[in-house]
Design an enzyme around this catalytic site. Structure first.
Site, PDB file in Angstrom:
ATOM      1  N   ILE A  16      -0.856  -1.902   7.627  1.00 36.96           N
ATOM      2  CA  ILE A  16      -1.902  -1.664   8.630  1.00 36.96           C
ATOM      3  C   ILE A  16      -3.210  -1.479   7.856  1.00 36.96           C
ATOM      4  O   ILE A  16      -3.369  -0.491   7.135  1.00 36.96           O
ATOM      5  CB  ILE A  16      -1.643  -0.413   9.496  1.00 36.96           C
ATOM      6  CG1 ILE A  16      -0.330  -0.518  10.295  1.00 36.96           C
ATOM      7  CG2 ILE A  16      -2.820  -0.189  10.449  1.00 36.96           C
ATOM      8  CD1 ILE A  16      -0.061   0.662  11.221  1.00 36.96           C
ATOM      9  N   ASP A  17      -4.118  -2.448   8.017  1.00 37.69           N
ATOM     10  CA  ASP A  17      -5.457  -2.246   7.452  1.00 37.69           C
ATOM     11  C   ASP A  17      -6.340  -1.780   8.603  1.00 37.69           C
ATOM     12  O   ASP A  17      -6.527  -2.496   9.584  1.00 37.69           O
ATOM     13  CB  ASP A  17      -5.995  -3.544   6.828  1.00 37.69           C
ATOM     14  CG  ASP A  17      -7.285  -3.249   6.111  1.00 37.69           C
ATOM     15  OD1 ASP A  17      -7.279  -2.359   5.231  1.00 37.69           O
ATOM     16  OD2 ASP A  17      -8.312  -3.869   6.416  1.00 37.69           O
TER      17      ASP A  17
ATOM     18  N   ASP B  73      -5.954  -5.077   0.285  1.00 35.96           N
ATOM     19  CA  ASP B  73      -7.025  -5.400   1.244  1.00 35.96           C
ATOM     20  C   ASP B  73      -7.589  -6.788   0.977  1.00 35.96           C
ATOM     21  O   ASP B  73      -8.066  -7.473   1.872  1.00 35.96           O
ATOM     22  CB  ASP B  73      -8.179  -4.395   1.100  1.00 35.96           C
ATOM     23  CG  ASP B  73      -7.773  -2.981   1.403  1.00 35.96           C
ATOM     24  OD1 ASP B  73      -8.039  -2.104   0.550  1.00 35.96           O
ATOM     25  OD2 ASP B  73      -7.182  -2.760   2.467  1.00 35.96           O
TER      26      ASP B  73
ATOM     27  N   ASP C 261      -0.706  -5.171   2.960  1.00 37.61           N
ATOM     28  CA  ASP C 261      -1.249  -3.983   3.616  1.00 37.61           C
ATOM     29  C   ASP C 261      -0.671  -3.975   5.021  1.00 37.61           C
ATOM     30  O   ASP C 261      -1.066  -4.787   5.864  1.00 37.61           O
ATOM     31  CB  ASP C 261      -2.782  -4.044   3.661  1.00 37.61           C
ATOM     32  CG  ASP C 261      -3.395  -2.716   4.122  1.00 37.61           C
ATOM     33  OD1 ASP C 261      -4.593  -2.491   3.860  1.00 37.61           O
ATOM     34  OD2 ASP C 261      -2.683  -1.909   4.753  1.00 37.61           O
TER      35      ASP C 261
ATOM     36  N   GLU D 171       0.806  -1.226   0.000  1.00 33.14           N
ATOM     37  CA  GLU D 171       0.000   0.000   0.000  1.00 33.14           C
ATOM     38  C   GLU D 171       0.834   1.270   0.000  1.00 33.14           C
ATOM     39  O   GLU D 171       0.607   2.170  -0.811  1.00 33.14           O
ATOM     40  CB  GLU D 171      -0.924   0.010   1.222  1.00 33.14           C
ATOM     41  CG  GLU D 171      -1.774   1.284   1.287  1.00 33.14           C
ATOM     42  CD  GLU D 171      -2.821   1.278   2.353  1.00 33.14           C
ATOM     43  OE1 GLU D 171      -2.876   0.336   3.174  1.00 33.14           O
ATOM     44  OE2 GLU D 171      -3.622   2.229   2.360  1.00 33.14           O
TER      45      GLU D 171
ATOM     46  N   THR E  52      -6.042   1.939   9.302  1.00 30.60           N
ATOM     47  CA  THR E  52      -5.180   3.012   9.823  1.00 30.60           C
ATOM     48  C   THR E  52      -5.990   4.085  10.549  1.00 30.60           C
ATOM     49  O   THR E  52      -5.573   4.583  11.598  1.00 30.60           O
ATOM     50  CB  THR E  52      -4.376   3.657   8.677  1.00 30.60           C
ATOM     51  OG1 THR E  52      -3.538   2.658   8.082  1.00 30.60           O
ATOM     52  CG2 THR E  52      -3.507   4.798   9.179  1.00 30.60           C
TER      53      THR E  52
HETATM   54  O1  LIG Z   1      -6.414   1.501   6.656  1.00 29.06           O
HETATM   55  P1  LIG Z   1      -6.307   1.402   5.173  1.00 29.06           P
HETATM   56  O2  LIG Z   1      -5.520   0.177   4.768  1.00 29.06           O
HETATM   57  O3  LIG Z   1      -5.807   2.633   4.522  1.00 29.06           O
HETATM   58  O4  LIG Z   1      -7.848   1.260   4.624  1.00 29.06           O
HETATM   59  C1  LIG Z   1      -8.689   0.268   5.138  1.00 29.06           C
HETATM   60  C2  LIG Z   1      -9.182  -0.474   3.937  1.00 29.06           C
HETATM   61  O5  LIG Z   1      -8.081  -0.679   3.096  1.00 29.06           O
HETATM   62  C3  LIG Z   1     -10.217   0.287   3.157  1.00 29.06           C
HETATM   63  O6  LIG Z   1     -10.709  -0.524   2.087  1.00 29.06           O
HETATM   64  C4  LIG Z   1     -11.400   0.606   4.029  1.00 29.06           C
HETATM   65  O7  LIG Z   1     -12.346   1.259   3.269  1.00 29.06           O
HETATM   66  C5  LIG Z   1     -10.919   1.447   5.159  1.00 29.06           C
HETATM   67  O8  LIG Z   1     -12.048   1.601   6.030  1.00 29.06           O
HETATM   68  C6  LIG Z   1      -9.806   0.815   5.973  1.00 29.06           C
HETATM   69  O9  LIG Z   1      -9.274   1.800   6.802  1.00 29.06           O
HETATM   70 MG   LIG Z   2      -3.364   0.141   5.039  1.00 28.17          MG
HETATM   71 MG   LIG Z   3      -6.277  -1.323   3.724  1.00 25.00          MG
END
Ligand SMILES: O=P(O)(O)O[C@@H]1[C@H](O)[C@@H](O)[C@H](O)[C@@H](O)[C@@H]1O
Ligand SMILES: [Mg+2]
Ligand SMILES: [Mg+2]
Length: 284
Positions: free
Chosen positions: A99-100, A227, A97, A77, A102
């Site tokens: 941190i999913d 993701d 990814d 990412e 963030t």
């Molecule tokens: O935290 P990131 O990786 O920027 O985003 C996450 C998911 O990738 C994204 O699809 C989702 O919509 C979002 O809520 C979540 O933070």
């Molecule tokens: Mg992320």
């Molecule tokens: Mg993400």
């Protein structure tokens, strides 16, 4: 294999073990940083957040994996956000990814995960998702089942939309036209008498909840390949379906997905949705 015989080493064992180990190490870094002061920046919108920990964890994961597998390719990412090409070739490729969730991480909301997927010849071979605030490791290898820690996962068998708990994500595209379509899609599913629609702030964790049978369907326009990659293997190995919002086969780069425990549920969800255009990961 006879008792005591040599362990059968199958292809990608070493890569899978490395993914598990580095996902756990990344989770420790995130857990430590969770309660510390964060330096927050924005990317594509005011809602698209990134911290120094996202970048640190991505660097930790990639440098460790590149040391062990120097010929492999990486899609991640934060490197993509910094201009790296997002291209899935036939080479062994890690899709990461760091941190999913963030935005959750910044606010101290515990739905935060590390997602590491692995593909060869553009076919997903395994996925590892570490829910680092709850010490849950979701993992699956193609053809070998899906697990959360040691517990085998089995997706929902629900086929009735009026009995479904549906997960989705809002994403970071917040222009009025997008928000109107996004809320309209939720409204259509609630008018179809779905039991509920939930947004938890991490697409990859939501997809893992689906694999665990804790929800019946997931849909999103606007997520990314990082993701989706790991969680797609986990859902499929739990007996679920992951497909394009058009009802066709999943395109990891198309930034849209419908997933469900059953094909019938996935089709009902896809039929209820109005499309939202979000571009593709492999198109700049
Ligand atoms: O935290 P990131 O990786 O920027 O985003 C996450 C998911 O990738 C994204 O699809 C989702 O919509 C979002 O809520 C979540 O933070
Ligand atoms: Mg992320
Ligand atoms: Mg993400």
């Amino acid at each position: 294999m006879e008792a005591g015989g040599p362990a059968v080493v199958s292809q990608w064992d070493e890569c899978f073990q490395a993914a598990v180990q580095v996902a756990q190490r990344a989770g420790q870094v995130i857990r430590k940083a969770f309660t510390e002061e964060k330096h927050v920046s924005t990317k594509t919108s005011a809602a698209d957040l990134v911290t120094e920990t996202d970048c640190l964890v991505e660097h930790l994961i990639i440098s460790e994996l590149r040391k062990q597998f120097p010929s492999h390719r990486f899609i991640s990412e934060e490197a993509t956000a910094a201009g790296a090409k997002c291209e899935l070739t036939s080479s062994p490729t890690w899709v990461i990814d760091p941190i999913d969730g963030t935005c959750n991480f910044v606010h101290g909301f515990p739905n935060v995960a590390v997602s590491i997927g692995f593909a060869v010849h553009q076919e997903l071979e395994f996925g590892v998702v570490h829910h680092c605030m709850e010490e849950r490791l979701y993992m699956a290898r193609r053809g070998r089942g899906a697990f959360c820690n040691t517990q085998r996962l089995c997706a929902s068998r629900e086929t009735d939309l009026s009995k479904a708990l549906i997960l989705t994500e809002i994403g970071s595209k917040r222009d009025p036209a997008t928000l109107k379509l996004l809320l309209s899609n939720m409204e259509q599913l609630l008018l179809a008498k779905a039991h509920g629609v939930r947004v938890i702030g991490s697409s990859t964790l939501a997809l893992c909840h689906l694999a665990a049978g804790a929800a019946d369907a997931y849909y999103q326009f606007g997520l990314h390949c990082w993701d989706l990659a790991a969680a797609t293997v986990i859902i499929r190995e739990a007996g679920g379906i992951v497909m394009d919002t058009t009802g066709g086969p999943l395109n990891l780069m198309a930034r849209r997905v419908v997933a469900a425990g059953t094909q019938k549920m996935a089709t009902l969800i896809a039929q209820a949705l109005q499309p939202i255009s979000c571009g593709q990961d492999d198109q700049a």
